[in-house]
Write a protein that holds these residues in place. Structure first.
Motif, short mmCIF file in Angstrom:
data_model
loop_
_atom_site.label_atom_id
_atom_site.label_comp_id
_atom_site.label_asym_id
_atom_site.label_seq_id
_atom_site.Cartn_x
_atom_site.Cartn_y
_atom_site.Cartn_z
N ILE A 1 1.07 -1.06 0.20
CA ILE A 1 -0.18 -0.09 -0.10
C ILE A 1 1.19 1.02 0.26
CG2 ILE A 1 -1.80 -1.35 1.17
CD1 ILE A 1 -0.55 0.71 3.84
N LYS B 1 -5.27 -0.04 -4.17
CA LYS B 1 -4.64 0.08 -3.12
C LYS B 1 -4.20 1.20 -4.05
CE LYS B 1 -5.58 -1.44 0.75
NZ LYS B 1 -5.54 -0.49 1.71
N ASP C 1 -8.21 3.23 -2.21
CA ASP C 1 -8.20 3.67 -1.45
C ASP C 1 -6.49 4.29 -1.60
OD1 ASP C 1 -6.25 3.60 1.65
OD2 ASP C 1 -6.85 1.52 1.50
N ASN D 1 -4.76 5.74 1.42
CA ASN D 1 -3.61 5.20 2.49
C ASN D 1 -2.57 6.30 2.10
OD1 ASN D 1 -4.05 1.56 2.22
ND2 ASN D 1 -3.91 2.97 3.45
N GLU E 1 -8.46 6.37 8.57
CA GLU E 1 -7.05 6.35 9.16
C GLU E 1 -7.36 7.91 9.71
OE1 GLU E 1 -4.68 4.37 6.34
OE2 GLU E 1 -6.19 5.64 6.22
#
Length: 336
Positions: free
Chosen positions: A21, A151, A178, A180, A228
């Motif tokens: 990721i 990802k 995503d 991240n 997050e």
């Protein structure tokens, strides 16, 4: 609840292959498995921690040492929220309390939670970051998947190429991406336009944790989810006006008890709800499957990345996940 015996086992989950990721590559994970016994019944819970919060194995073990006496006094699940902070250790204890209480009452966890009988859930299957060609082939290999999560790494041109290649390979699939935390506010307009062009249905955590204010008032043609940025119940209110959806993970929130509260608060605020997972076995997916009954988006494919899962295990079929009562929380009298 009467006094309990707390047992903590350390296990290592190995991935079948490395998983990349933005900013991290996973090959294995140290986890904890908690068992709580009352002398007649037992309950289990798995915790994997949260790598980007420093919630690793040592942190979880310290949390058990600090709270052991109070845990063995048999607290309620609501009291546990005051005894332990959010994180993997509390998640393991909380899930063990749910299963123990279900066994004591002889009813499944979903019934204790006041939910309807569970149904199989459409889940995303995740593609780790790689070249556009390899990720497109991975999308084709997910022949049964109806929903795919991609990802990204924050390499904007490459990420756009990755998404385009995957869409070409799977024109039929629901796609989410995503970030991240890999992007900046300056990347968003171009990124969002490219995702919209490829019929992507969700953008998850594009900006770094702590940069949530950069999203205030930002309008996008697809929902943006906070992951997050949204750890526990106290973070949910701050999602309004910045995110359209929150991604709840039991390792972040500290268990199913907090996760259900977060889902209810998100709904009250008009936010969508997603359930996700860290690296985990079927024992970690089964409590999240209960939460998933309330969610708009389900991302519970963790065991599919493992070299070996538990037995009994959750079942994946035709793009869905099913966690039967034999896996966890079925109200079965599991003897010590």
């Amino acid at each position: 609840m009467s006094s309990l015996q707390l047992d903590v086992a350390i296990e290592q989950l190995r991935l079948a292959k490395p998983f990349r990721i933005s900013g991290h590559v996973f090959e294995m994970a140290d986890i904890v498995v908690v068992t709580l016994r009352d002398g007649v019944h037992s309950g289990r819970g798995e915790g994997g921690g949260v790598y980007y919060l420093g919630d690793d194995l040592h942190h979880m073990l310290d949390a058990f040492d600090t709270a052991r006496t109070r845990i063995e006094q048999g607290p309620s699940r609501s009291a546990l929220r005051e005894i332990m902070p959010p994180g993997g250790a509390r998640n393991a204890v909380d899930c063990a309390l749910w299963e123990l209480e279900a066994a004591q009452a002889g009813v499944p966890v979903w019934q204790l939670a006041g939910l309807d009988a569970p149904k199989p859930l459409l889940t995303t299957f995740t593609l780790g970051a790689d070249s556009a060609e390899i990720m497109a082939q991975g999308a084709r290999d997910y022949a049964d998947a109806k929903a795919i999560k991609i990802k990204l790494t924050g390499e904007l041109d490459l990420d756009i190429a990755r998404v385009a290649a995957i869409r070409q390979a799977r024109p039929d699939a629901w796609l989410g991406v995503d970030g991240n935390q890999g992007f900046t506010r300056g990347d968003l307009d171009r990124l969002v336009a490219a995702l919209h062009e490829q019929r992507v249905s969700l953008l998850e955590q594009p900006l770094a944790r702590g940069r949530e204010a950069d999203l205030a008032g930002y309008r996008a043609p697809l929902p943006i989810a906070g992951d997050e940025s949204i750890v526990s119940l106290e973070d949910v209110a701050g999602a309004s006006g910045r995110f359209d959806m929150i991604n709840i993970k039991l390792d972040k929130s500290g268990g199913l008890t907090e996760a259900l509260l977060m889902a209810a608060e998100a709904r009250r605020l008009g936010l969508g709800v997603m359930v996700g997972n860290m690296i985990g076995s079927s024992l970690a997916m089964a409590p999240a499957f209960v939460l998933g009954q309330l969610c708009d988006v389900v991302d519970l494919d963790g065991p599919t990345f493992l070299a070996a899962d538990r037995d009994p295990a959750v079942r994946y079929s035709d793009g869905t996940i099913w966690a039967g009562p034999e896996v966890w929380g079925g109200g079965i009298a599991i003897r010590p």
